[in-house]
Design a protein around this motif. Sequence first.
Motif, PDB file in Angstrom:
ATOM      1  N   LEU A   1       0.900  -1.300   0.034  1.00 36.83           N
ATOM      2  CA  LEU A   1      -0.097   0.085   0.073  1.00 36.83           C
ATOM      3  C   LEU A   1       0.800   1.266   0.022  1.00 36.83           C
ATOM      4  O   LEU A   1       0.586   2.328  -0.157  1.00 36.83           O
ATOM      5  CB  LEU A   1      -0.952  -0.156   1.244  1.00 36.83           C
ATOM      6  N   ASN A  85      -2.351   8.692  -4.408  1.00 37.39           N
ATOM      7  CA  ASN A  85      -1.581   8.298  -3.435  1.00 37.39           C
ATOM      8  C   ASN A  85      -2.085   8.101  -2.023  1.00 37.39           C
ATOM      9  O   ASN A  85      -2.008   7.119  -1.235  1.00 37.39           O
ATOM     10  CB  ASN A  85      -0.169   9.054  -3.230  1.00 37.39           C
ATOM     11  N   ASP A  87      -5.623   7.693  -1.590  1.00 37.14           N
ATOM     12  CA  ASP A  87      -6.717   6.654  -1.581  1.00 37.14           C
ATOM     13  C   ASP A  87      -6.629   5.797  -0.490  1.00 37.14           C
ATOM     14  O   ASP A  87      -7.684   5.274  -0.003  1.00 37.14           O
ATOM     15  CB  ASP A  87      -6.835   6.179  -3.198  1.00 37.14           C
ATOM     16  N   LYS A  88      -5.354   5.231  -0.605  1.00 41.37           N
ATOM     17  CA  LYS A  88      -5.358   4.023   0.474  1.00 41.37           C
ATOM     18  C   LYS A  88      -5.837   4.334   1.922  1.00 41.37           C
ATOM     19  O   LYS A  88      -5.996   3.499   2.768  1.00 41.37           O
ATOM     20  CB  LYS A  88      -3.896   3.563   0.408  1.00 41.37           C
ATOM     21  N   TYR A  89      -5.650   5.729   2.232  1.00 41.25           N
ATOM     22  CA  TYR A  89      -5.767   5.860   3.570  1.00 41.25           C
ATOM     23  C   TYR A  89      -7.318   5.504   4.323  1.00 41.25           C
ATOM     24  O   TYR A  89      -7.527   5.136   5.491  1.00 41.25           O
ATOM     25  CB  TYR A  89      -5.400   7.379   4.151  1.00 41.25           C
ATOM     26  N   GLU A  91      -9.117   3.079   3.169  1.00 41.04           N
ATOM     27  CA  GLU A  91      -9.038   1.681   3.745  1.00 41.04           C
ATOM     28  C   GLU A  91      -8.218   1.315   4.869  1.00 41.04           C
ATOM     29  O   GLU A  91      -8.587   0.464   5.835  1.00 41.04           O
ATOM     30  CB  GLU A  91      -8.303   0.932   2.627  1.00 41.04           C
ATOM     31  N   THR A 301      -3.360   6.519  10.827  1.00 43.67           N
ATOM     32  CA  THR A 301      -2.744   4.967  10.552  1.00 43.67           C
ATOM     33  C   THR A 301      -1.876   4.336  11.367  1.00 43.67           C
ATOM     34  O   THR A 301      -1.781   3.070  11.440  1.00 43.67           O
ATOM     35  CB  THR A 301      -2.051   5.071   8.960  1.00 43.67           C
TER      36      THR A 301
END
Length: 413
Positions: A1, A85, A87-89, A91, A301
Motif C-alpha cells: 500500500l 496516493n 486513496d489508500k488511507y 482503507e 494510520t
Amino acid sequence: LLSESTRRHWLRTASAAATWTALTETLAAQPASDEAFWHVVKRQFPLEEGLLYFNAANVCPASRAVLDRHAAYLRDFQANPSFQNRDKYAELHAKVRARTARLLRARPDEIALTRNTSEGTNLIVHGLDLKRGDEVIVHDHNHPSNLDSWLVRASREGFAVRILPVTFPAPSRAALLEPIAKAITPQTKVIATTHVTNTTGLRFPVDEIGKLAQQRGIWFHLDGAQSFGALDVDVTAVGCDSYAASAHKWMMGPLEAGVLYVRAARAAQVWPSIVSAGWTGRLTGSARFEVFGQRDDARLTALDAALDFLELFGLPKVEARVRELTIYLKDQLGRLPGVEMRTNREPELSGGVVKLGLGPRNIAQVYDALYQKHRVAIAMTGSGPTSGLRFSPHVYNTLDDAARLVDAVRQSL
Ligand SMILES: Cc1ncc(COP(=O)(O)O)c(C=O)c1O
C-alpha cells in the motif's frame, strides 16, 4: 500500500522489519512471568537512559515500531500528497476502526476516529438532545472534559447537572453504585462517568451502572481515557451507549489520536457537532461524528501500528502486568512513614493509577526533587482531598524500575 519512495526507504532501513521479527520471536520464547520478557519490552521504547517514566495516565511513549511506521506514512504522504496516493488511507482507517471494534467488542461502524478523549466526550456532551428540566448525573472526580463540558452546556441551556461526590478509597463496588441509583429521577437523561479516575485511580463498577442505565433508557457515557489499552474492555458487556478514549495514553499510540464508540442502536440520537466536506445526510453510525475536514492520515494510520504492538502481548497480559506493578507500588509506597494510599488495592476497584497522599509535606518540593535528583517522571496534585503524587506504570517499566522509584520516593520524603 505504500508508495514506491516509501517502500524504498523501508527496504533501506530493513532493520525495522528485522527488529519486529526478532522481537516477536524473542517474546514468544520467554514467558511473561519471566522478568526478562519485560526487559525486552522496555528496550522497544526510545526512552531516555535512566529516566523512570511512571506517568502513563498522562501520556505514554510510543514504541520504536509505532514511531517508525508513523514516520514512514508521514513521509509517504508528504512525498506524494496526490489524491491517488492518499486513496489508500480510507482503507487503512477502516482497518483501524475494525481492529479497534474487535478490541472493544463493538462493530466497526460504531467506532469514530477522533483526536482524543476530550473530543470524543464533547461530541456526546454537545450531540445529545437535552432541554430545561432534564438531568445529567456526573461525578466530582470526572475529568473536566466530562464535567466542565456538561456544566458549560447546562449553563447555556438550563438543564441540571447533579455532581455526585466520590468516596475513596471506596469501601465496595456497591458503595459506588448506590449513590448513582439514588440520584436517578424520571428526569435523568444521562449518566456520564469515568471507568478509572485520573484523580485517585478508582475503578467504577461500570457493568452495574450500565444495567441501571439500560433498564431506564438513560444514556450512559463512559470516559475510557484510563482504561483503553490498559484493561480488557468489552463495551457491549458494559452496556454503555458511548465510550471515549485516547491513543496516546495506555495504547502507546500516536499523539492526538483517539476513538469514540457510539452504540449503533442509539447513534442516531447524537447530533454531529462538526460537519464538513464529506457530509451527506445518508451517513449512519459513528461515521456521522467523524466529518472533521482534512485529517492527519499518517497519524490515524499509526494507530494500526499501536494495535500491532499491543497484540504482541494481548490485553489480558498487559492488564496482569500493570496490576503486578501497581500492587508492588501500593504495597511498597503505602508503608513509607506518614503517607496515605488513596487508591484501592482490590483489582475490581482499581486500574493502573496509584495516588499517594504525603500528609503535611510540601508535595511540590517532593515532586521536584524526584525529577531533579532521581529522574522520576510522575504527576502530582498540589492540594485538596486528592492531593499527592500519582504513579502510573506500564509495560515499559520493569520491576527494577519500580524498586528504584520506591527508593527515590523514600529518599525524597
Ligand atoms: C479520565 C480522563 N479523561 C479524559 C482525559 C483527557 O484526555 P485527552 O487530553 O487525551 O483528551 C484524561 C487525561 O488525562 C483523563 O485522565
